[in-house]
Design a protein around this motif. Structure first.
Motif, PDB file in Angstrom:
ATOM      1  N   LYS A  64      51.227  64.622  40.934  1.00 38.83           N
ATOM      2  CA  LYS A  64      51.449  63.466  40.061  1.00 38.83           C
ATOM      3  C   LYS A  64      50.494  63.472  38.878  1.00 38.83           C
ATOM      4  O   LYS A  64      50.912  63.291  37.726  1.00 38.83           O
ATOM      5  CB  LYS A  64      51.305  62.164  40.860  1.00 38.83           C
ATOM      6  CG  LYS A  64      51.595  60.911  40.044  1.00 38.83           C
ATOM      7  CD  LYS A  64      51.483  59.665  40.908  1.00 38.83           C
ATOM      8  CE  LYS A  64      51.766  58.409  40.089  1.00 38.83           C
ATOM      9  NZ  LYS A  64      51.676  57.177  40.930  1.00 38.83           N
ATOM     10  N   SER A  65      49.214  63.680  39.142  1.00 40.05           N
ATOM     11  CA  SER A  65      48.240  63.674  38.057  1.00 40.05           C
ATOM     12  C   SER A  65      48.422  64.892  37.159  1.00 40.05           C
ATOM     13  O   SER A  65      48.218  64.823  35.942  1.00 40.05           O
ATOM     14  CB  SER A  65      46.811  63.641  38.612  1.00 40.05           C
ATOM     15  OG  SER A  65      46.530  64.780  39.397  1.00 40.05           O
ATOM     16  N   ALA A  66      48.831  66.038  37.750  1.00 43.47           N
ATOM     17  CA  ALA A  66      49.049  67.241  36.954  1.00 43.47           C
ATOM     18  C   ALA A  66      50.201  67.041  35.978  1.00 43.47           C
ATOM     19  O   ALA A  66      50.112  67.457  34.821  1.00 43.47           O
ATOM     20  CB  ALA A  66      49.317  68.429  37.866  1.00 43.47           C
ATOM     21  N   VAL A  67      51.289  66.416  36.433  1.00 42.18           N
ATOM     22  CA  VAL A  67      52.424  66.139  35.555  1.00 42.18           C
ATOM     23  C   VAL A  67      51.990  65.233  34.405  1.00 42.18           C
ATOM     24  O   VAL A  67      52.310  65.486  33.238  1.00 42.18           O
ATOM     25  CB  VAL A  67      53.584  65.491  36.339  1.00 42.18           C
ATOM     26  CG1 VAL A  67      54.642  64.964  35.391  1.00 42.18           C
ATOM     27  CG2 VAL A  67      54.200  66.500  37.303  1.00 42.18           C
ATOM     28  N   PHE A  68      51.242  64.190  34.719  1.00 43.28           N
ATOM     29  CA  PHE A  68      50.763  63.277  33.683  1.00 43.28           C
ATOM     30  C   PHE A  68      49.884  64.012  32.671  1.00 43.28           C
ATOM     31  O   PHE A  68      50.047  63.861  31.455  1.00 43.28           O
ATOM     32  CB  PHE A  68      49.971  62.125  34.313  1.00 43.28           C
ATOM     33  CG  PHE A  68      49.311  61.226  33.305  1.00 43.28           C
ATOM     34  CD1 PHE A  68      50.030  60.235  32.658  1.00 43.28           C
ATOM     35  CD2 PHE A  68      47.968  61.397  32.983  1.00 43.28           C
ATOM     36  CE1 PHE A  68      49.423  59.414  31.706  1.00 43.28           C
ATOM     37  CE2 PHE A  68      47.358  60.586  32.029  1.00 43.28           C
ATOM     38  CZ  PHE A  68      48.080  59.590  31.400  1.00 43.28           C
ATOM     39  N   ASN A  69      48.954  64.823  33.168  1.00 42.62           N
ATOM     40  CA  ASN A  69      48.032  65.528  32.278  1.00 42.62           C
ATOM     41  C   ASN A  69      48.750  66.557  31.416  1.00 42.62           C
ATOM     42  O   ASN A  69      48.447  66.696  30.223  1.00 42.62           O
ATOM     43  CB  ASN A  69      46.928  66.206  33.096  1.00 42.62           C
ATOM     44  CG  ASN A  69      45.894  65.222  33.596  1.00 42.62           C
ATOM     45  OD1 ASN A  69      45.499  64.317  32.882  1.00 42.62           O
ATOM     46  ND2 ASN A  69      45.452  65.385  34.831  1.00 42.62           N
ATOM     47  N   ILE A  70      49.695  67.285  32.002  1.00 43.44           N
ATOM     48  CA  ILE A  70      50.445  68.263  31.225  1.00 43.44           C
ATOM     49  C   ILE A  70      51.233  67.571  30.112  1.00 43.44           C
ATOM     50  O   ILE A  70      51.235  68.002  28.954  1.00 43.44           O
ATOM     51  CB  ILE A  70      51.412  69.059  32.130  1.00 43.44           C
ATOM     52  CG1 ILE A  70      50.643  70.072  32.986  1.00 43.44           C
ATOM     53  CG2 ILE A  70      52.479  69.753  31.296  1.00 43.44           C
ATOM     54  CD1 ILE A  70      50.279  71.360  32.294  1.00 43.44           C
ATOM     55  N   PHE A  71      51.913  66.477  30.455  1.00 44.53           N
ATOM     56  CA  PHE A  71      52.741  65.788  29.470  1.00 44.53           C
ATOM     57  C   PHE A  71      51.899  65.175  28.355  1.00 44.53           C
ATOM     58  O   PHE A  71      52.363  65.049  27.220  1.00 44.53           O
ATOM     59  CB  PHE A  71      53.594  64.713  30.131  1.00 44.53           C
ATOM     60  CG  PHE A  71      54.971  65.194  30.472  1.00 44.53           C
ATOM     61  CD1 PHE A  71      56.012  65.058  29.578  1.00 44.53           C
ATOM     62  CD2 PHE A  71      55.220  65.799  31.686  1.00 44.53           C
ATOM     63  CE1 PHE A  71      57.281  65.521  29.878  1.00 44.53           C
ATOM     64  CE2 PHE A  71      56.480  66.268  32.005  1.00 44.53           C
ATOM     65  CZ  PHE A  71      57.519  66.134  31.099  1.00 44.53           C
ATOM     66  N   SER A  72      50.683  64.777  28.658  1.00 41.83           N
ATOM     67  CA  SER A  72      49.829  64.193  27.625  1.00 41.83           C
ATOM     68  C   SER A  72      49.235  65.249  26.706  1.00 41.83           C
ATOM     69  O   SER A  72      48.697  64.918  25.645  1.00 41.83           O
ATOM     70  CB  SER A  72      48.697  63.375  28.273  1.00 41.83           C
ATOM     71  OG  SER A  72      47.813  64.208  28.995  1.00 41.83           O
ATOM     72  N   GLN A  73      49.373  66.530  27.083  1.00 38.23           N
ATOM     73  CA  GLN A  73      48.771  67.597  26.285  1.00 38.23           C
ATOM     74  C   GLN A  73      49.773  68.642  25.823  1.00 38.23           C
ATOM     75  O   GLN A  73      49.408  69.770  25.512  1.00 38.23           O
ATOM     76  CB  GLN A  73      47.648  68.279  27.091  1.00 38.23           C
ATOM     77  CG  GLN A  73      46.551  67.359  27.571  1.00 38.23           C
ATOM     78  CD  GLN A  73      45.844  66.616  26.439  1.00 38.23           C
ATOM     79  OE1 GLN A  73      45.785  67.108  25.312  1.00 38.23           O
ATOM     80  NE2 GLN A  73      45.318  65.438  26.726  1.00 38.23           N
ATOM     81  N   THR A  74      51.050  68.288  25.790  1.00 36.72           N
ATOM     82  CA  THR A  74      52.058  69.213  25.293  1.00 36.72           C
ATOM     83  C   THR A  74      53.095  68.447  24.476  1.00 36.72           C
ATOM     84  O   THR A  74      52.994  67.223  24.324  1.00 36.72           O
ATOM     85  CB  THR A  74      52.725  69.995  26.453  1.00 36.72           C
ATOM     86  OG1 THR A  74      53.482  71.079  25.919  1.00 36.72           O
ATOM     87  CG2 THR A  74      53.626  69.096  27.279  1.00 36.72           C
ATOM     88  N   VAL A  75      54.069  69.158  23.944  1.00 39.20           N
ATOM     89  CA  VAL A  75      55.113  68.522  23.136  1.00 39.20           C
ATOM     90  C   VAL A  75      55.917  67.548  23.989  1.00 39.20           C
ATOM     91  O   VAL A  75      56.379  67.898  25.078  1.00 39.20           O
ATOM     92  CB  VAL A  75      56.049  69.586  22.540  1.00 39.20           C
ATOM     93  CG1 VAL A  75      57.223  68.927  21.825  1.00 39.20           C
ATOM     94  CG2 VAL A  75      55.290  70.474  21.565  1.00 39.20           C
ATOM     95  N   ARG A  76      56.099  66.332  23.497  1.00 38.14           N
ATOM     96  CA  ARG A  76      56.781  65.316  24.299  1.00 38.14           C
ATOM     97  C   ARG A  76      58.072  64.806  23.658  1.00 38.14           C
ATOM     98  O   ARG A  76      58.931  64.271  24.338  1.00 38.14           O
ATOM     99  CB  ARG A  76      55.839  64.129  24.550  1.00 38.14           C
ATOM    100  CG  ARG A  76      54.612  64.506  25.348  1.00 38.14           C
ATOM    101  CD  ARG A  76      53.704  63.314  25.591  1.00 38.14           C
ATOM    102  NE  ARG A  76      53.134  62.791  24.362  1.00 38.14           N
ATOM    103  CZ  ARG A  76      52.079  63.335  23.739  1.00 38.14           C
ATOM    104  NH1 ARG A  76      51.538  64.435  24.204  1.00 38.14           N
ATOM    105  NH2 ARG A  76      51.593  62.797  22.649  1.00 38.14           N
ATOM    106  N   LYS A  77      58.217  64.930  22.360  1.00 39.65           N
ATOM    107  CA  LYS A  77      59.410  64.437  21.671  1.00 39.65           C
ATOM    108  C   LYS A  77      60.499  65.500  21.738  1.00 39.65           C
ATOM    109  O   LYS A  77      60.651  66.327  20.839  1.00 39.65           O
ATOM    110  CB  LYS A  77      59.074  64.076  20.225  1.00 39.65           C
ATOM    111  CG  LYS A  77      58.109  62.904  20.104  1.00 39.65           C
ATOM    112  CD  LYS A  77      57.817  62.577  18.657  1.00 39.65           C
ATOM    113  CE  LYS A  77      56.861  61.400  18.542  1.00 39.65           C
ATOM    114  NZ  LYS A  77      56.544  61.072  17.121  1.00 39.65           N
ATOM    115  N   LEU A  78      61.242  65.479  22.836  1.00 39.86           N
ATOM    116  CA  LEU A  78      62.236  66.507  23.094  1.00 39.86           C
ATOM    117  C   LEU A  78      63.592  65.888  23.406  1.00 39.86           C
ATOM    118  O   LEU A  78      63.668  64.769  23.912  1.00 39.86           O
ATOM    119  CB  LEU A  78      61.800  67.375  24.281  1.00 39.86           C
ATOM    120  CG  LEU A  78      60.472  68.119  24.162  1.00 39.86           C
ATOM    121  CD1 LEU A  78      60.119  68.754  25.497  1.00 39.86           C
ATOM    122  CD2 LEU A  78      60.520  69.165  23.063  1.00 39.86           C
ATOM    123  N   GLY A  79      64.649  66.656  23.121  1.00 38.29           N
ATOM    124  CA  GLY A  79      65.981  66.245  23.531  1.00 38.29           C
ATOM    125  C   GLY A  79      66.170  66.474  25.018  1.00 38.29           C
ATOM    126  O   GLY A  79      65.315  67.063  25.695  1.00 38.29           O
TER     127      GLY A  79
END
Length: 223
Positions: free
Chosen positions: A165-180
């Motif tokens: 859970k924390s890994a998913v949150f951390n990855i998403f906060s540090q990579t491209v998020r505005k995606l289709g």
């Protein structure tokens, strides 16, 4: 990227191919109009900054089609293996990896800001890219990625395995998020494989050599 200029052009030089006849997998073409529009809407950054950011964003969205993601991290290589230290800006990831370089003279920085993480033939690699921060510290190499370590500041140094859970949150906060939707599906598939093959840790640390010793005891010496 034939029209790039300034900082982006300078940092892209080590990555340019001598073979101009072969077709490229990814082509980035950020128009002058797009750069000017972004700079007008957000004048706190100049056009050179926006060219750097827009080309980087386009590249990493395209990279999803090649089983790759961007990770905001300082990534070092030691003994032929890569270790990515990821955190929000200002936490001290560059300071932390510099301490590793001071301790290990054979270590080097693969990319100090935005390495690419790619799945190739069932293995996970960290890759240098032209988007390497203001210091421009990057090497055009692919190195097997052993671990991703998410940093946070603390007075006492400690390291532990990151839960999913924390890994998913951390990855998403540090990579491209505005995606289709399709790109988001690709991202989740890539992340699932990364989580299976790469060690994930959370490191609470201060900016001392002891922080390196604490991390190294788990990342390297226990394996």
């Amino acid at each position: 990227m034939p029209s790039i200029t300034g900082r982006t052009k300078k940092q892209a030089q080590p990555y340019l191919s001598d073979n101009q006849e072969s077709a490229c997998d990814i082509e980035i073409n950020v128009s002058r109009e797009r750069i000017e529009k972004a700079a007008k809407e957000h004048p706190e950054l100049n056009e050179d900054d926006w060219e750097y950011m827009l080309t980087g964003g386009d590249f990493y969205r395209a990279l999803l089609k090649f089983d790759g993601i961007m990770l905001h991290a300082s990534c070092l290589v030691l003994d032929g293996k890569a270790y990515a230290f990821s955190a929000d800006s200002g936490i001290g990831k560059t300071t932390h990896t510099r301490l590793w370089l001071e301790k290990h003279k054979n270590a080097y920085i693969l990319n100090d800001d935005k390495p690419a993480i790619r799945l190739i033939d069932g293995r996970v690699y960290a890759c240098g890219t032209p988007w390497s921060g203001s210091v421009d510290c990057s090497v055009p190499k692919l190195v097997v990625l052993k671990a991703i370590c998410f940093l946070s500041r603390a007075e006492k140094n400690s390291i532990k395995k990151a839960d999913t859970k924390s890994a998913v949150f951390n990855i998403f906060s540090q990579t491209v998020r505005k995606l289709g939707e399709k790109d988001m599906d690709n991202l989740f598939e890539i992340l699932n494989t990364i989580f299976e093959k790469v060690e994930l840790y959370e490191l609470e640390c201060n900016m001392s050599r002891d922080a390196v010793d604490t991390a190294e005891a788990v990342l390297i010496n226990n394996n």
